[in-house]
Write a protein that holds these residues in place. Structure first.
Motif, mmCIF file in Angstrom:
data_model
loop_
_atom_site.group_PDB
_atom_site.id
_atom_site.type_symbol
_atom_site.label_atom_id
_atom_site.label_comp_id
_atom_site.label_asym_id
_atom_site.label_seq_id
_atom_site.Cartn_x
_atom_site.Cartn_y
_atom_site.Cartn_z
ATOM 1 N N LYS A 205 0.779 -1.268 0.007
ATOM 2 C CA LYS A 205 0.053 0.144 0.133
ATOM 3 C C LYS A 205 0.977 1.397 0.107
ATOM 4 C CE LYS A 205 -4.099 -1.688 2.106
ATOM 5 N NZ LYS A 205 -5.350 -1.732 3.374
ATOM 6 N N THR A 206 1.943 1.202 0.793
ATOM 7 C CA THR A 206 2.850 2.482 0.571
ATOM 8 C C THR A 206 3.591 2.360 -0.517
ATOM 9 O OG1 THR A 206 4.499 1.251 1.918
ATOM 10 C CG2 THR A 206 2.875 2.327 3.258
ATOM 11 N N GLY A 207 3.946 1.418 -1.227
ATOM 12 C CA GLY A 207 4.543 1.216 -2.395
ATOM 13 C C GLY A 207 5.825 0.719 -2.399
ATOM 14 N N ILE A 208 6.278 -0.210 -3.246
ATOM 15 C CA ILE A 208 7.371 -0.974 -3.345
ATOM 16 C C ILE A 208 8.503 -0.337 -4.147
ATOM 17 C CG2 ILE A 208 8.449 -3.311 -3.824
ATOM 18 C CD1 ILE A 208 5.719 -4.643 -3.145
ATOM 19 N N GLY A 209 9.378 0.347 -3.702
ATOM 20 C CA GLY A 209 10.620 0.986 -4.060
ATOM 21 C C GLY A 209 11.720 0.201 -3.816
ATOM 22 N N GLN A 210 12.970 0.613 -4.227
ATOM 23 C CA GLN A 210 14.066 -0.036 -4.295
ATOM 24 C C GLN A 210 14.557 -0.671 -2.756
ATOM 25 O OE1 GLN A 210 17.335 2.159 -6.306
ATOM 26 N NE2 GLN A 210 16.168 2.265 -8.326
ATOM 27 N N LEU A 211 14.232 0.081 -1.794
ATOM 28 C CA LEU A 211 14.603 -0.087 -0.472
ATOM 29 C C LEU A 211 13.728 -1.451 0.131
ATOM 30 C CD1 LEU A 211 16.240 0.297 2.284
ATOM 31 C CD2 LEU A 211 14.372 1.884 2.955
ATOM 32 N N GLN A 212 12.574 -1.474 -0.477
ATOM 33 C CA GLN A 212 11.626 -2.476 -0.121
ATOM 34 C C GLN A 212 12.007 -3.857 -0.931
ATOM 35 O OE1 GLN A 212 10.365 0.748 -0.837
ATOM 36 N NE2 GLN A 212 10.266 1.037 1.705
ATOM 37 N N ILE A 213 12.536 -3.512 -2.072
ATOM 38 C CA ILE A 213 12.867 -4.874 -2.891
ATOM 39 C C ILE A 213 14.222 -5.529 -2.180
ATOM 40 C CG2 ILE A 213 13.823 -5.536 -5.055
ATOM 41 C CD1 ILE A 213 11.977 -3.370 -6.299
ATOM 42 N N PHE A 214 15.141 -4.415 -1.931
ATOM 43 C CA PHE A 214 16.362 -5.072 -0.995
ATOM 44 C C PHE A 214 15.922 -5.810 0.233
ATOM 45 C CE2 PHE A 214 20.856 -3.206 -0.247
ATOM 46 C CZ PHE A 214 21.201 -4.389 0.269
ATOM 47 N N SER A 215 14.792 -5.229 0.897
ATOM 48 C CA SER A 215 14.293 -5.673 2.176
ATOM 49 C C SER A 215 13.914 -7.129 1.849
ATOM 50 C CB SER A 215 13.227 -4.970 2.848
ATOM 51 O OG SER A 215 13.881 -3.811 3.322
ATOM 52 N N LEU A 216 12.965 -7.403 0.668
ATOM 53 C CA LEU A 216 12.442 -8.595 0.471
ATOM 54 C C LEU A 216 13.479 -9.435 -0.129
ATOM 55 C CD1 LEU A 216 9.379 -7.171 -1.585
ATOM 56 C CD2 LEU A 216 9.251 -8.590 0.598
ATOM 57 N N MET A 217 14.382 -9.169 -0.411
ATOM 58 C CA MET A 217 15.776 -10.051 -0.820
ATOM 59 C C MET A 217 16.239 -10.776 0.410
ATOM 60 S SD MET A 217 17.857 -7.843 -3.795
ATOM 61 C CE MET A 217 19.336 -8.884 -3.662
ATOM 62 N N ILE A 218 16.166 -10.031 1.439
ATOM 63 C CA ILE A 218 16.892 -10.333 2.640
ATOM 64 C C ILE A 218 15.908 -11.300 3.221
ATOM 65 C CG2 ILE A 218 17.518 -9.868 5.181
ATOM 66 C CD1 ILE A 218 18.671 -7.396 3.913
ATOM 67 N N ILE A 219 14.651 -11.022 3.163
ATOM 68 C CA ILE A 219 13.678 -11.908 3.695
ATOM 69 C C ILE A 219 13.523 -13.123 3.071
ATOM 70 C CG2 ILE A 219 10.788 -12.076 4.166
ATOM 71 C CD1 ILE A 219 11.051 -8.829 4.368
ATOM 72 N N CYS A 220 13.524 -13.160 1.752
ATOM 73 C CA CYS A 220 13.550 -14.231 0.958
ATOM 74 C C CYS A 220 14.516 -15.392 1.314
ATOM 75 C CB CYS A 220 13.450 -13.778 -0.527
ATOM 76 S SG CYS A 220 13.281 -15.247 -1.769
ATOM 77 N N TYR A 221 15.667 -14.636 1.387
ATOM 78 C CA TYR A 221 16.884 -15.561 1.743
ATOM 79 C C TYR A 221 16.692 -16.322 3.022
ATOM 80 C CZ TYR A 221 21.611 -16.613 3.370
ATOM 81 O OH TYR A 221 22.535 -17.393 4.000
#
Length: 251
Positions: A205-221
């Motif tokens: 809802k707040t928007g998925i930007g580069q910082l969010q994608i970076f965070s999702l990479m760590i979460i996925c790992y």
């Protein structure tokens, strides 16, 4: 030629997970850095970390690395009207990195270099996959059976070992989902999944930007590691990483 890493008293799983995390973080900076010199630096750092993960002997982190660095591809490819495809630059870098990570296996085998992790991957394709892989298949089956005995509320925290009749009270199935289902049941597992999806929805809802994608990479790992190895305690990185879902997009 076989290569293996040994660092003090740390287990190979600890080494693999930490170097794997370092690989993913380095990859994130490489993907999103604007300066060429920064990309070169993080590219070299990622290569070193990935090599250390390969010689650690731990398979789960290597699998998690390949999947985690592919996350930018999902968010960087958009389909518009009239079948138009929009590809962001970071998605292209993600494709390159994930492809190179996959091609490392045949390349090293061709060169006659066999890091411990690759040897353990190759063992899975043989007639004897090893004690670790065989035991896990059995634990998965026993976990499902134990869950069926108490499907709603489970057998209680730290109850997985006793639920399947294992003598070691500290035993675990090397799969956090199965461990949760056995110990806290369907209700507890569903609650945790619902909370996670709620936080992810807030991020969207707040928007998925580069910082969010970076965070999702760590979460996925962290998530892939948790699904392939360790227990609730050793996978504390996953619970810490889930907090990154609340990182706001400030534009």
């Amino acid at each position: 030629m076989t290569t293996e890493a040994v660092f003090g008293g740390a287990t190979y799983q600890h080494i693999g997970r930490m170097t794997g995390l370092g690989t993913v973080i380095s990859a994130g900076y490489l993907i999103f850095s604007k300066k060429r010199i920064s990309k070169i630096f993080y590219g070299l750092l990622m290569t070193i970390m990935f090599w250390l993960a390969l010689i650690s002997g731990s398979r789960a982190p290597v699998v998690a690395i390949v999947i985690a660095i592919s996350v930018p591809i999902y968010y960087g490819v958009n389909f518009g009207e009239e079948s138009k495809v929009y590809i962001r630059p970071y998605a292209i870098i993600g494709v390159i990195l994930s492809t190179l990570a996959v091609l490392v296996l045949p390349l090293l085998l061709f060169l006659g270099i066999s890091p411990t992790t690759i040897e353990r991957f190759m063992a899975l394709t043989g007639s004897d996959p090893g004690r670790s892989a065989s035991a896990r298949v059995e634990w998965y089956i026993q976990s499902v059976q134990a869950w069926m005995e108490a499907p709603l509320f489970g057998h209680g925290t730290s109850g997985w070992a006793s639920a399947i009749g294992m003598d070691d009270p500290g035993g675990y199935p090397h799969n956090i989902l199965l461990e949760l289902m056995v110990e806290v049941g369907t209700i507890g597992t569903a609650f945790l999944i619902t909370c996670t999806l709620y936080m992810y929805n807030m991020m969207k809802k707040t928007g998925i930007g580069q910082l969010q994608i970076f965070s999702l990479m760590i979460i996925c790992y962290a998530l892939i590691n948790a699904l392939l190895s360790g227990d609730l305690t050793t996978n504390r990185l996953l619970f810490a990483a889930l907090g990154l879902l609340l990182v706001p997009n400030k534009g």
